[in-house]
Design a protein around this motif. Sequence first.
Motif, PDB file in Angstrom:
ATOM      1  N   UNK A 110      18.852 106.887  57.062  1.00  0.00           N
ATOM      2  CA  UNK A 110      17.397 106.800  56.924  1.00  0.00           C
ATOM      3  C   UNK A 110      16.839 107.850  55.973  1.00  0.00           C
ATOM      4  N   UNK A 111      17.556 108.136  54.915  1.00  0.00           N
ATOM      5  CA  UNK A 111      16.984 109.044  53.929  1.00  0.00           C
ATOM      6  C   UNK A 111      16.158 108.271  52.925  1.00  0.00           C
ATOM      7  N   UNK A 136      -1.188 115.345  59.318  1.00  0.00           N
ATOM      8  CA  UNK A 136       0.220 115.695  59.053  1.00  0.00           C
ATOM      9  C   UNK A 136       1.088 114.463  59.288  1.00  0.00           C
ATOM     10  N   UNK A 137       1.456 113.832  58.208  1.00  0.00           N
ATOM     11  CA  UNK A 137       2.132 112.554  58.377  1.00  0.00           C
ATOM     12  C   UNK A 137       3.557 112.724  58.877  1.00  0.00           C
ATOM     13  N   UNK A 138       4.148 113.922  58.692  1.00  0.00           N
ATOM     14  CA  UNK A 138       5.563 114.035  59.048  1.00  0.00           C
ATOM     15  C   UNK A 138       5.773 114.469  60.488  1.00  0.00           C
ATOM     16  N   UNK A 139       4.699 114.610  61.230  1.00  0.00           N
ATOM     17  CA  UNK A 139       4.872 115.097  62.586  1.00  0.00           C
ATOM     18  C   UNK A 139       4.970 113.949  63.586  1.00  0.00           C
ATOM     19  N   UNK A 140       4.714 112.721  63.083  1.00  0.00           N
ATOM     20  CA  UNK A 140       4.802 111.600  64.006  1.00  0.00           C
ATOM     21  C   UNK A 140       6.181 111.566  64.634  1.00  0.00           C
ATOM     22  N   UNK A 141       6.221 111.202  65.903  1.00  0.00           N
ATOM     23  CA  UNK A 141       7.428 111.420  66.693  1.00  0.00           C
ATOM     24  C   UNK A 141       8.263 110.144  66.789  1.00  0.00           C
ATOM     25  N   UNK A 142       9.411 110.111  66.076  1.00  0.00           N
ATOM     26  CA  UNK A 142      10.321 108.982  66.289  1.00  0.00           C
ATOM     27  C   UNK A 142      11.461 109.490  67.147  1.00  0.00           C
ATOM     28  N   UNK A 143      11.570 109.046  68.367  1.00  0.00           N
ATOM     29  CA  UNK A 143      12.693 109.463  69.196  1.00  0.00           C
ATOM     30  C   UNK A 143      13.972 108.853  68.636  1.00  0.00           C
ATOM     31  N   UNK A 144      15.016 109.677  68.479  1.00  0.00           N
ATOM     32  CA  UNK A 144      16.276 109.130  67.988  1.00  0.00           C
ATOM     33  C   UNK A 144      16.867 108.243  69.072  1.00  0.00           C
ATOM     34  N   UNK A 145      17.386 107.063  68.672  1.00  0.00           N
ATOM     35  CA  UNK A 145      17.932 106.168  69.692  1.00  0.00           C
ATOM     36  C   UNK A 145      19.183 106.771  70.341  1.00  0.00           C
ATOM     37  N   UNK A 146      19.236 106.695  71.663  1.00  0.00           N
ATOM     38  CA  UNK A 146      20.427 107.187  72.356  1.00  0.00           C
ATOM     39  C   UNK A 146      21.060 106.008  73.067  1.00  0.00           C
TER      40      UNK A 146
END
Lengths: 595, 291
Positions: free
Chosen positions: B290-291, B1-11
């Motif tokens: 990032x679309x 599942x390629x879309x499950x990789x976790x990119x944490x949104x920068x805070x």
Amino acid sequence: MTDVLTIKNLHVEGRPPGGDYVPIVKGVSLNVRKGEVLALIGESGSGKSTISLAAMGFARPGCRISRGEVWLNGRDIMALPPHDRHALRGDEVSYVAQSAAASFNPALRIGRQVIEAPLWHGAGDAATLTAAAVELYRKLDLPSPETVGEKFPHQVSGGQLQRLMAAMAMSCGPDLLILDEPTTALDVTTQIEVLKAFRDIIRDQGTAAIYVTHDLAVVAQVADRILVLKNGETVEEGPTNQILHAPRHDYTRTLMAAVRPAPHLVDHIDPAAAQAPVISVRNVTAGYGALTILSDVSVDVPAASVVGVIGESGCGKSTLARVVAGLTPLREGTVILDGKPAAPAVRDRPRAALKDCQIVFQMADTALNPRQRIGDILGRPLDFYQGLKGRERAERVAELLELVDLPRGFASRFPGELSGGQKQRVNLARALAADPKVILCDEVTSALDTVVAAGVIELLKSLKDKLGVAYMFISHDLSTVASFADEVVVLYAGRVVEKGPSKAVFSPPFHPYTKLLLSSVPEMRQGWLDGVADTSEARAASAASVVIGGTGCPFANRCALAISGTCDTTAPAVRDLPGDLQIACHLPVAELPVS
Amino acid sequence: MSDVSDHGAPRASVFAGLRLTWTAGLAGAILLFWLVLALFGPWIAPHGEAEIISGTTFAPIGEGGLLGTDKLGRDVFSRLIYGVRTTMLLALITTLISFAFGVTLGFAAAILKGWFDVVISRIVEAFMAFPSTLLALVVIGAFGTSITVLVLTVGLVLSTGVFRVSRALGYDIGVMDFVEAARARGEGTWWILTREILPNSMAPLIAEFGLRFTFSILFLSGLSFLGLGVQEPAADWGLMVQENVGGLFLGSSAALIPAACIASLTVSMNLLVDWFQQRQQGETVLEKIDQ
Ligand SMILES: Nc1ncnc2c1ncn2[C@@H]1O[C@H](COP(=O)(O)OP(=O)(O)OP(=O)(O)O)[C@@H](O)[C@H]1O
Ligand code: SF4
Ligand SMILES: [Mg+2]
């Protein structure tokens, strides 16, 4: 110098809210020669649109081109002052966006908007430019080219508007045309006419073009060369033939594998084994205000099975789902949920009935409240239907997240921090939280790119096997429906025109409309477009658009086989054909189209 | 599942997240300054609110008090400090009242629709057809000039605008898919209002609050100037302008100083609201990157 556009080592950075600049495009180089079409393909987020915008020397708000050169017609446009760069747009480069509707001003006549750019660039006076525009309309195969410019944007169909958008882009005779997913928002039937128009006009004018899309079958029809992108980097570049048939890179192969399977091939469980229906829609008529959309629609969804609903945009697919969910109250007929007649309006239904039938909306972006954490979004139905609180609830939320292949930690995130595919999974998980018998899926994969969509379909399948839920699966994507649904309902203008087990619907004999839909699905074969666009069906179909609520057969105005005198006056009755198939058409069985 | 990789949104940190422009920073500083004066005024002011400190009326800046004296020989500086309190407090209360009425009715109209919406909307339109000052004059004229009447009147007059904004917001957000999802789940009106619609209309409502607050200051000052607002000996900026307007011809700045203060307060508030709105729009533009 035959290159119209050369991009060297392009770097673009973007700044997320409150954050620092992060790279979006990392050192991409490309070139487009005169009369050549270069396709940029890749998943969403791979930077396709960003690169195509950079080709005009433009970066979206919040983004900047940090490094690299963009040469257009032998000039480095990044070195030009902003005013000169602006003057290039529309003159030497022009851009066609995904949604034509958003690019037209609804209050002005189309013709005026088409000649606005050349007028501004001083290419001639209004009369000559209008004459040139009419010539363009004719080339784009628009109906009544002399008068279409007099119309307002809402008076033409979506496909026609998209072609008019192309006319607007071509009106200055640009050297480079940028097409950003110009057919993604369109139905397959409309897509054909638009694709063909684009390709012909590019050939005719010898324009160089960049074509951005994630649909490989579309690319096969229009592109000379393909550039595959991933995360802002070039994966592979080559002639269309080589990329499609002998991809060198693994990622390109993944993309190819996610391409939808050809519709006709899939076999399904014997419908006789299906059980009593969980949803039974009987002779329903419904609409909005004075408008009647659905007339006399009957659909059954057997337990633990998938019923696909297909049809072009505006045919009433979403309306059907809303009627079943009680969001749009029906006027006549009944909806029976799990054996019990349901009240027309959602507020009159008991909680138990609501719980059994959940709806998942098309746009995951808007279906999740942006101000609630995922944990609360999933927790609410648990609390609402089952009275779960505190630890128990948190535990169940974590289980649900795992069920849809998401990490448990997502519970503390907001929807804005998830990708499109992840949101759609949360959206599904919310429906599952109610522990329903049936889920109404309204275009759940349409907004996702192929790889991600394939993942969501796999998930739906595994949930069906694990939990025994049934789906009413609404989609305009035939291949997905064909490979997933046990039974298929074809809606046209708010009526059921064909219905039956998926295999029977997708094999001959066809209803003329089903035939049109099937033959419109792009195939990966190069040259497919030329064959299909010249058939009499395709011509008849593109001549008009869906009219809801007419007399006679709703499809009569677009049907190549219409029997004049009969089809336009009398509505065809539903006929039972062998193999549980039902078709509403006047044609004798022997004359129904076969492949 | 390629879309499950976790990119944490920068805070980012709170301050970096604020991204103050210099105008917004300046406006914020001015507002903060007035707020501090409003809170600690009585301890800072050298003289009492109505205390007569000098025999000379309309004494120029530097003589008598720090900023001169007014028509009765009271200290302009001290009255200014007491005045910020009255002005800001009254503006705050009236704005709160207008929001209590406007938001409740506006959202109720948007959700309930039908006859409720029609009736309320027509009534509000009828009120809006009157010039707001005239309307306030009539009401205050009829009920007399007390602070309660003043505050309620101004609050109600302002609530018509708030109603329109909230109703429009309610309609827009009410048709979004997540609200439909809540409806399909069987949620009641209260839940939909407080959990789905209200949190998503916070940003525009905050901006609206700032603008109404500004308007309320101007409106109250205007009424005080007409003698229908705050009454002497209490200090209010609008009232101070009115009291001392006669001094203008004697070269006194006693009327100009409170006027300038009103301007500083309202302009700062407007700048801050502008910044806030731009920031909100900026966020939505940036989210699309990032679309
Ligand atoms: N709230 C509404 N008020 C009036 N008309 C509406 C409303 N919602 C939809 N319609 C109309 O009802 C018809 C059917 O719409 P519906 O959304 O059911 O189509 P659909 O088949 O789901 O299309 P798509 O594939 O584009 O989602 C369309 O003509 C549409 O314009
Ligand atoms: S009834 Fe007539 S118009 Fe309708 S699909 Fe059949 S042949 Fe075509
Ligand atoms: Mg729909």
